[in-house]
Design an enzyme around this catalytic site. Sequence first.
Site, PDB file in Angstrom:
ATOM      1  N   GLU A   1      -3.149  -2.938  -2.674  1.00  0.00           N
ATOM      2  CA  GLU A   1      -4.064  -2.603  -1.920  1.00  0.00           C
ATOM      3  C   GLU A   1      -4.553  -0.999  -2.385  1.00  0.00           C
ATOM      4  O   GLU A   1      -3.582  -0.088  -2.385  1.00  0.00           O
ATOM      5  CB  GLU A   1      -3.823  -2.448  -0.428  1.00  0.00           C
ATOM      6  CG  GLU A   1      -4.812  -1.770   0.452  1.00  0.00           C
ATOM      7  CD  GLU A   1      -4.514  -1.949   1.790  1.00  0.00           C
ATOM      8  OE1 GLU A   1      -5.215  -1.356   2.579  1.00  0.00           O
ATOM      9  OE2 GLU A   1      -3.388  -2.415   2.426  1.00  0.00           O
TER      10      GLU A   1
ATOM     11  N   HIS B   1      -8.700  -7.098   3.999  1.00  0.00           N
ATOM     12  CA  HIS B   1      -8.608  -6.144   5.208  1.00  0.00           C
ATOM     13  C   HIS B   1      -9.910  -5.680   5.849  1.00  0.00           C
ATOM     14  O   HIS B   1     -10.574  -5.016   5.209  1.00  0.00           O
ATOM     15  CB  HIS B   1      -7.684  -4.946   5.006  1.00  0.00           C
ATOM     16  CG  HIS B   1      -6.083  -5.380   5.007  1.00  0.00           C
ATOM     17  ND1 HIS B   1      -5.450  -4.438   4.830  1.00  0.00           N
ATOM     18  CD2 HIS B   1      -5.542  -6.496   4.770  1.00  0.00           C
ATOM     19  CE1 HIS B   1      -4.107  -4.797   4.686  1.00  0.00           C
ATOM     20  NE2 HIS B   1      -4.207  -6.259   4.489  1.00  0.00           N
TER      21      HIS B   1
ATOM     22  N   TRP C   1       0.919  -1.283  -0.015  1.00  0.00           N
ATOM     23  CA  TRP C   1       0.025   0.303  -0.252  1.00  0.00           C
ATOM     24  C   TRP C   1       0.809   1.198   0.124  1.00  0.00           C
ATOM     25  O   TRP C   1       1.834   1.303   0.701  1.00  0.00           O
ATOM     26  CB  TRP C   1      -0.967   0.090   1.117  1.00  0.00           C
ATOM     27  CG  TRP C   1      -1.775   1.310   1.350  1.00  0.00           C
ATOM     28  CD1 TRP C   1      -2.863   1.578   0.463  1.00  0.00           C
ATOM     29  CD2 TRP C   1      -1.525   2.579   1.947  1.00  0.00           C
ATOM     30  NE1 TRP C   1      -3.365   2.822   0.705  1.00  0.00           N
ATOM     31  CE2 TRP C   1      -2.621   3.383   1.644  1.00  0.00           C
ATOM     32  CE3 TRP C   1      -0.526   2.790   2.817  1.00  0.00           C
ATOM     33  CZ2 TRP C   1      -2.495   4.628   2.217  1.00  0.00           C
ATOM     34  CZ3 TRP C   1      -0.442   4.113   3.243  1.00  0.00           C
ATOM     35  CH2 TRP C   1      -1.497   5.022   3.133  1.00  0.00           C
TER      36      TRP C   1
ATOM     37  N   ASP D   1      -9.603  -3.609   1.419  1.00  0.00           N
ATOM     38  CA  ASP D   1      -9.793  -3.215   2.522  1.00  0.00           C
ATOM     39  C   ASP D   1     -11.287  -2.461   2.630  1.00  0.00           C
ATOM     40  O   ASP D   1     -11.455  -1.281   1.917  1.00  0.00           O
ATOM     41  CB  ASP D   1      -8.707  -2.116   2.873  1.00  0.00           C
ATOM     42  CG  ASP D   1      -8.761  -1.453   4.286  1.00  0.00           C
ATOM     43  OD1 ASP D   1      -9.834  -1.104   4.601  1.00  0.00           O
ATOM     44  OD2 ASP D   1      -7.474  -1.508   5.105  1.00  0.00           O
TER      45      ASP D   1
ATOM     46  N   ASP E   1      -6.883  -4.565   9.910  1.00  0.00           N
ATOM     47  CA  ASP E   1      -6.224  -3.295   9.734  1.00  0.00           C
ATOM     48  C   ASP E   1      -6.711  -2.189  10.340  1.00  0.00           C
ATOM     49  O   ASP E   1      -7.687  -1.451   9.699  1.00  0.00           O
ATOM     50  CB  ASP E   1      -6.038  -2.938   8.030  1.00  0.00           C
ATOM     51  CG  ASP E   1      -4.980  -1.870   8.044  1.00  0.00           C
ATOM     52  OD1 ASP E   1      -4.533  -1.383   8.811  1.00  0.00           O
ATOM     53  OD2 ASP E   1      -4.783  -1.667   6.826  1.00  0.00           O
TER      54      ASP E   1
ATOM     55  N   LYS F   1      -7.131   2.504  -2.345  1.00  0.00           N
ATOM     56  CA  LYS F   1      -7.829   3.428  -1.491  1.00  0.00           C
ATOM     57  C   LYS F   1      -8.400   4.334  -2.231  1.00  0.00           C
ATOM     58  O   LYS F   1      -7.907   4.997  -3.401  1.00  0.00           O
ATOM     59  CB  LYS F   1      -6.739   3.976  -0.509  1.00  0.00           C
ATOM     60  CG  LYS F   1      -7.237   4.490   0.725  1.00  0.00           C
ATOM     61  CD  LYS F   1      -6.383   4.646   1.825  1.00  0.00           C
ATOM     62  CE  LYS F   1      -7.196   5.346   2.968  1.00  0.00           C
ATOM     63  NZ  LYS F   1      -6.227   5.644   4.251  1.00  0.00           N
TER      64      LYS F   1
ATOM     65  N   ASP G   1     -12.542   8.377   7.935  1.00  0.00           N
ATOM     66  CA  ASP G   1     -11.431   7.681   8.716  1.00  0.00           C
ATOM     67  C   ASP G   1     -11.583   6.260   8.412  1.00  0.00           C
ATOM     68  O   ASP G   1     -12.835   5.718   8.754  1.00  0.00           O
ATOM     69  CB  ASP G   1     -11.418   8.005   9.998  1.00  0.00           C
ATOM     70  CG  ASP G   1     -10.282   7.321  10.709  1.00  0.00           C
ATOM     71  OD1 ASP G   1      -9.557   6.387  10.393  1.00  0.00           O
ATOM     72  OD2 ASP G   1     -10.067   7.799  12.017  1.00  0.00           O
TER      73      ASP G   1
ATOM     74  N   ASP H   1     -10.155   3.451   9.809  1.00  0.00           N
ATOM     75  CA  ASP H   1      -9.414   2.507  10.595  1.00  0.00           C
ATOM     76  C   ASP H   1      -9.734   2.451  12.132  1.00  0.00           C
ATOM     77  O   ASP H   1      -9.218   2.547  13.247  1.00  0.00           O
ATOM     78  CB  ASP H   1      -7.942   3.035  10.569  1.00  0.00           C
ATOM     79  CG  ASP H   1      -7.249   2.809   9.435  1.00  0.00           C
ATOM     80  OD1 ASP H   1      -7.288   1.790   8.733  1.00  0.00           O
ATOM     81  OD2 ASP H   1      -7.010   3.748   8.773  1.00  0.00           O
TER      82      ASP H   1
ATOM     83  N   HIS I   1     -11.628   1.208   2.626  1.00  0.00           N
ATOM     84  CA  HIS I   1     -10.678   2.145   1.396  1.00  0.00           C
ATOM     85  C   HIS I   1     -11.826   2.695   0.090  1.00  0.00           C
ATOM     86  O   HIS I   1     -11.326   2.759  -0.820  1.00  0.00           O
ATOM     87  CB  HIS I   1      -9.607   1.309   0.934  1.00  0.00           C
ATOM     88  CG  HIS I   1      -8.589   1.536   2.238  1.00  0.00           C
ATOM     89  ND1 HIS I   1      -7.237   0.951   1.584  1.00  0.00           N
ATOM     90  CD2 HIS I   1      -8.544   1.939   3.085  1.00  0.00           C
ATOM     91  CE1 HIS I   1      -6.399   1.245   2.720  1.00  0.00           C
ATOM     92  NE2 HIS I   1      -7.194   1.807   3.466  1.00  0.00           N
TER      93      HIS I   1
END
Length: 421
Positions: free
Chosen positions: A229, A289, A188, A262, A329, A231, A297, A299, A265
């Site tokens: 990965e 992920h 990433w 992810d 993650d 995003k 955000d 995460d 993302h």
Amino acid sequence: MNVEDINISYHQAKKAYSEIGVDTDEVLQKISELPISIHCWQSDDISGFENSALTSKTGGIQVTENYKGKARDIGEVRADLEKVLSLVPGKHRVNLHAIYGDFGKDLVDRNEIKIEHFQSWIDWAKKLQIGLDFNPTCFFHPLADSGFTLSNTDKEIRDFWIAHIKRCRKIAAEMGKQLGTPTILNIWIPDGAKDIPIDRNGHRDILRKSLDEIFKDEYPQEYLKDSLESKLFGIGAEAMTVGSSEFYLGYAIGNKKLLCIDNGHFHPTEQVGDKISSILQFLKEINVHLTRSIRWDSDHVTTFNEDIILIAQEIIRNGFLQRTHISLDYFDASINRIGAYVTGIRASQLAFLYAMLEPTEKLKTIEKEKKNFQRLAYLEILKSMPFGAVYDYFCLVKKVPVAKDYIADIEQYERQVISKR
């Protein structure tokens, strides 16, 4: 919880599920074989162990707040991870970033890292009988401050990051070789533009060529599997991300690499679970992920929510488990970090257990017969089935705390260990 009560609840649940054609004993065997790759960076807020002279804290990633007792060295990270592994059922893996090497006081820049800096991690994993996964660290470095790494128009900067990832792939392959299980090397990069760029294509062309250079070195699949990965956007890259979903999907298909999905993302209105069956029409394997996004955000600690449930359902309903690698993650510094780990792992397991407890073939038959009301009714009934009792029993037989009991265990660890840091 009382052992007798757990057993009684499980056998009642077993009977209830048998009435819709699901064998809970078989499901427990299946869920026990699902490894989750646990990310080391929740333990210390993505600090790592590089010499501070090499580190820059700008670009793409932020960890907010500062709950007491974060891990300060490799020994504390490993102790925390061992505590986490003792509180969740099943056999799992650990996922490392390149900045977590055993560097000591040496000034080792990222284009100079070697297997010797990670041998102690391999030895630790071998002792625990777990696998390792690995990630290049293409952020928190002066040569990432411009916002561009592999897609940088400056060849000197670009070559630095190419060299870093080449070394990471070599290290990851050695991890896989020594541990007897393939290491997932997940790439990433934070590359992108804060405001509207003119030459998007130029950066993407450079990124493609950088990846081509990185992947010239070939390693056996039984040692190393490469993952890319994407995003949607990042902090400081709001207007354009070079490594978009479309870019990496195309590159992965064309070059037979894993695509990392992810679920934090993508746009909040996208259903990431819906993408899985499309992607696996064209790719052999994927890396997933699991996280939880709130607005911009991506995460937050993973929870048992609709997004995670749909991802699990799509994997289980279609028999994709052997083609999917599951990782976590996220990084939350506002709460007890061990609690963040355990809550996220258990939530992820619960989602997969919930999916495994569906009478999949029955539901597919109902769907083929266009019995849409019956399909909807079953999906609603399943929501109140006693899947929690099955998970509690899973924890019991794996000899880890059941239900809320893990909370007291983590509180004790905080009093005895974390509070003294």
